[in-house]
Design a protein around this motif. Structure first.
Motif, PDB file in Angstrom:
ATOM      1  N   GLU A 146       0.739  -1.261   0.226  1.00 32.96           N
ATOM      2  CA  GLU A 146       0.099  -0.199  -0.004  1.00 32.96           C
ATOM      3  C   GLU A 146       0.905   1.372   0.050  1.00 32.96           C
ATOM      4  N   VAL A 147       1.843   1.077   0.652  1.00 29.96           N
ATOM      5  CA  VAL A 147       2.725   2.365   0.551  1.00 29.96           C
ATOM      6  C   VAL A 147       3.599   2.688  -0.763  1.00 29.96           C
ATOM      7  N   LEU A 148       3.684   1.594  -1.429  1.00 32.69           N
ATOM      8  CA  LEU A 148       4.224   1.725  -2.749  1.00 32.69           C
ATOM      9  C   LEU A 148       3.470   2.140  -3.625  1.00 32.69           C
ATOM     10  N   ARG A 149       2.025   2.010  -3.575  1.00 32.72           N
ATOM     11  CA  ARG A 149       1.033   2.715  -4.415  1.00 32.72           C
ATOM     12  C   ARG A 149       1.284   4.041  -4.542  1.00 32.72           C
ATOM     13  N   GLY A 150       1.324   4.788  -3.443  1.00 32.18           N
ATOM     14  CA  GLY A 150       1.714   6.083  -3.577  1.00 32.18           C
ATOM     15  C   GLY A 150       3.157   6.599  -3.624  1.00 32.18           C
ATOM     16  N   ARG A 151       3.961   5.846  -3.302  1.00 36.10           N
ATOM     17  CA  ARG A 151       5.507   6.187  -3.131  1.00 36.10           C
ATOM     18  C   ARG A 151       6.298   5.065  -3.845  1.00 36.10           C
ATOM     19  N   PRO A 152       6.463   4.944  -4.996  1.00 38.08           N
ATOM     20  CA  PRO A 152       6.844   3.694  -5.521  1.00 38.08           C
ATOM     21  C   PRO A 152       8.323   3.252  -5.347  1.00 38.08           C
ATOM     22  N   GLY A 153       8.993   4.341  -4.976  1.00 36.25           N
ATOM     23  CA  GLY A 153      10.494   4.017  -4.634  1.00 36.25           C
ATOM     24  C   GLY A 153      10.741   4.027  -3.123  1.00 36.25           C
ATOM     25  N   HIS A 154       9.875   3.858  -2.342  1.00 33.80           N
ATOM     26  CA  HIS A 154       9.989   3.752  -0.901  1.00 33.80           C
ATOM     27  C   HIS A 154      11.006   2.734  -0.560  1.00 33.80           C
ATOM     28  N   ARG A 155      11.884   3.223   0.039  1.00 37.04           N
ATOM     29  CA  ARG A 155      13.071   2.280   0.458  1.00 37.04           C
ATOM     30  C   ARG A 155      12.773   1.127   1.626  1.00 37.04           C
ATOM     31  N   GLY A 156      12.234   1.690   2.526  1.00 33.35           N
ATOM     32  CA  GLY A 156      11.727   0.816   3.715  1.00 33.35           C
ATOM     33  C   GLY A 156      10.699  -0.168   3.158  1.00 33.35           C
ATOM     34  N   ALA A 157       9.818   0.128   2.486  1.00 32.82           N
ATOM     35  CA  ALA A 157       8.949  -0.799   1.914  1.00 32.82           C
ATOM     36  C   ALA A 157       9.437  -1.928   1.040  1.00 32.82           C
ATOM     37  N   LEU A 158      10.490  -1.449  -0.045  1.00 29.79           N
ATOM     38  CA  LEU A 158      10.818  -2.313  -0.886  1.00 29.79           C
ATOM     39  C   LEU A 158      11.892  -3.153  -0.266  1.00 29.79           C
ATOM     40  N   ASP A 159      12.784  -2.727   0.884  1.00 29.11           N
ATOM     41  CA  ASP A 159      13.607  -3.592   1.802  1.00 29.11           C
ATOM     42  C   ASP A 159      12.935  -4.864   2.139  1.00 29.11           C
ATOM     43  N   LEU A 160      11.645  -4.360   3.089  1.00 30.45           N
ATOM     44  CA  LEU A 160      10.659  -5.156   3.499  1.00 30.45           C
ATOM     45  C   LEU A 160      10.320  -6.459   2.498  1.00 30.45           C
ATOM     46  N   LEU A 161       9.881  -5.950   1.422  1.00 29.47           N
ATOM     47  CA  LEU A 161       9.388  -7.081   0.295  1.00 29.47           C
ATOM     48  C   LEU A 161      10.507  -7.777  -0.097  1.00 29.47           C
ATOM     49  N   ALA A 162      11.482  -7.399  -0.377  1.00 28.00           N
ATOM     50  CA  ALA A 162      12.651  -8.157  -0.514  1.00 28.00           C
ATOM     51  C   ALA A 162      13.022  -9.317   0.242  1.00 28.00           C
ATOM     52  N   ASP A 163      12.866  -9.181   1.538  1.00 31.20           N
ATOM     53  CA  ASP A 163      13.313 -10.002   2.633  1.00 31.20           C
ATOM     54  C   ASP A 163      12.274 -11.008   2.764  1.00 31.20           C
ATOM     55  N   ALA A 164      10.901 -10.609   2.523  1.00 31.71           N
ATOM     56  CA  ALA A 164       9.732 -11.498   2.973  1.00 31.71           C
ATOM     57  C   ALA A 164       9.694 -12.868   2.160  1.00 31.71           C
ATOM     58  N   PRO A 165       9.931 -13.208   0.971  1.00 31.27           N
ATOM     59  CA  PRO A 165       9.723 -14.464   0.256  1.00 31.27           C
ATOM     60  C   PRO A 165      10.116 -15.653   0.993  1.00 31.27           C
ATOM     61  N   GLU A 166      11.484 -15.334   1.588  1.00 33.05           N
ATOM     62  CA  GLU A 166      12.160 -16.379   2.351  1.00 33.05           C
ATOM     63  C   GLU A 166      11.469 -16.580   3.821  1.00 33.05           C
ATOM     64  N   VAL A 167      10.926 -15.756   4.107  1.00 40.59           N
ATOM     65  CA  VAL A 167      10.132 -15.987   5.504  1.00 40.59           C
ATOM     66  C   VAL A 167       8.888 -16.690   4.920  1.00 40.59           C
ATOM     67  N   ILE A 168       8.087 -16.170   4.178  1.00 46.99           N
ATOM     68  CA  ILE A 168       6.910 -16.571   3.971  1.00 46.99           C
ATOM     69  C   ILE A 168       6.894 -18.021   3.272  1.00 46.99           C
ATOM     70  N   GLY A 169       7.883 -18.546   2.469  1.00 50.22           N
ATOM     71  CA  GLY A 169       8.082 -19.773   1.930  1.00 50.22           C
ATOM     72  C   GLY A 169       7.349 -19.708   0.421  1.00 50.22           C
ATOM     73  N   ARG A 170       7.797 -20.450  -0.446  1.00 45.19           N
ATOM     74  CA  ARG A 170       7.352 -20.835  -1.824  1.00 45.19           C
ATOM     75  C   ARG A 170       6.862 -22.161  -2.018  1.00 45.19           C
ATOM     76  N   SER A 171       6.056 -22.176  -3.209  1.00 42.15           N
ATOM     77  CA  SER A 171       5.508 -23.636  -3.406  1.00 42.15           C
ATOM     78  C   SER A 171       6.570 -24.759  -3.501  1.00 42.15           C
ATOM     79  N   VAL A 172       6.273 -25.856  -3.190  1.00 45.76           N
ATOM     80  CA  VAL A 172       6.991 -26.926  -3.288  1.00 45.76           C
ATOM     81  C   VAL A 172       6.516 -27.948  -4.075  1.00 45.76           C
ATOM     82  N   PRO A 173       7.404 -28.728  -4.612  1.00 49.17           N
ATOM     83  CA  PRO A 173       7.089 -29.675  -5.985  1.00 49.17           C
ATOM     84  C   PRO A 173       6.345 -30.997  -5.553  1.00 49.17           C
ATOM     85  N   ARG A 174       5.306 -30.772  -4.712  1.00 50.26           N
ATOM     86  CA  ARG A 174       4.424 -31.745  -4.475  1.00 50.26           C
ATOM     87  C   ARG A 174       2.819 -31.467  -4.864  1.00 50.26           C
TER      88      ARG A 174
END
Length: 341
Positions: A146-174
């Motif tokens: 939501e922050v990035l909708r109004g501020r596309p280059g917001h550094r704090g929001a982009l850094d949080l997104l970059a770190d998130a997938p490792e914590v959230i997890g990805r699909s597994v081949p099953r």
């Protein structure tokens, strides 16, 4: 795409019961029927969700609620950026600051309210932290989006997104269980939605593909005989066969939000069907054939049981109903009935 035959039009969200649960101290977490249970106090988890739904409304009729909920969330933030969750009716917070779900939901709410400089500054303080919890992280991702909708280059929001997938997890081949966790628990659709948000913002098509795949699998896994058959409160393992009961409204709301996000990115009607199913679940197209929407109070009942519903109308369930009806009004071609509240 149209509403099921028995629903000529879906009801529009009402804020009447939300106002009934709200007083000068905050939003009461629990209710007995429609009566707030003041002895249980308030929590950031619910107030943050409430701030999200009132920020979605264009009408100034909810401005007082927006200010009240934002003030609550701001008061819950510790000086270091983390959040306390539970607040008593004496207005004292009862727990230590954390990066649990309350942190993630608070960042979601603050990002949604980010046009207000107070909300943006609080988001920036909180977004310096990282949580080991997949769901807390996913909620925070929604706020960053939501922050990035109004501020596309917001550094704090982009850094949080970059770190998130490792914590959230990805699909597994099953193919039979691609979910990144050994069981489905609560608010499950927020995980693929967060992957969609991160993938779109970071120009990472693989994340978007993963999010769409997981969301599609989750929607299919929770559809039975043409209606939603949601993960119960106890969760669901790969070996479980449904339907399970004590189904929670938060599951339907998370699906509706995620499907709205997927439709925004792809334009595919499949995701409108997901919103349709989630809305119809509240109106009685579910495993018990019982509506969880109370058209008199404007509230949502606390759970779907084998023989009916939990008649209590707490904050989480009412907000799940309001959120889902908002997505239906915004995305489904069938016009919504305007109701008082």
């Amino acid at each position: 795409m149209s509403a099921p035959a028995r629903y000529e039009r879906f009801p529009a969200p009402s804020f009447a019961h939300l106002r009934r649960l709200t007083d000068a101290g905050g939003l009461y977490e629990h209710a007995r029927g429609t009566t707030p249970r003041r002895e249980h106090g308030y929590c950031v988890d619910d107030v943050a969700r409430a701030l999200v739904v009132v920020c979605r409304e264009d009408a100034s009729a909810q401005d007082d609620l927006r200010e009240q909920y934002l003030s609550f969330v701001l008061a819950a933030q510790d000086a270091d950026g983390r959040f306390r969750n539970r607040r008593g009716t004496d207005l004292r917070f009862l727990d230590a600051p954390s990066v649990d779900d309350c942190w993630g939901r608070a960042l979601w709410a603050l990002g949604t309210a980010g046009a207000d400089p107070r909300a943006l500054a609080a988001f920036e303080r909180g977004a310096r932290w990282r949580s080991p919890s997949p769901r807390a992280t996913a909620f925070a991702v929604l706020g960053a989006g939501e922050v990035l909708r109004g501020r596309p280059g917001h550094r704090g929001a982009l850094d949080l997104l970059a770190d998130a997938p490792e914590v959230i997890g990805r699909s597994v081949p099953r193919p039979e269980w691609p979910w990144p966790e050994p069981r489905l628990t609560y608010a499950n659709a927020v995980l693929p939605e967060a992957l969609l948000v991160a993938g779109a913002a970071l120009d990472a098509p693989a994340l978007v593909t993963d999010g769409l795949w997981l969301l599609g699998w989750l929607l299919d896994a929770q559809t039975r005989d043409g209606h939603l058959s949601l993960v119960p409160a106890a969760g669901r393992r790969p070996s479980d066969r449904g339907p399970g009961f004590d189904q929670q409204p938060i599951e339907a709301a998370a699906l509706a939000d995620a499907c709205a996000r997927a439709h925004e990115l792809t334009g595919q009607d499949r995701w409108l069907t997901g919103i349709l199913l989630a809305t119809a679940w509240f109106l009685g197209d579910n495993d018990a054939g019982t509506p969880l929407h109370d058209p008199v109070s404007g509230g949502g009942c606390d759970g779907l049981e084998r023989d009916g519903r939990n008649e209590n109308q707490g904050a989480e369930s009412t907000l799940a109903l309001v959120s889902t009806l908002q997505q239906a009004a915004a995305r489904l071609p069938a016009p919504a009935l305007r109701v008082a509240g």
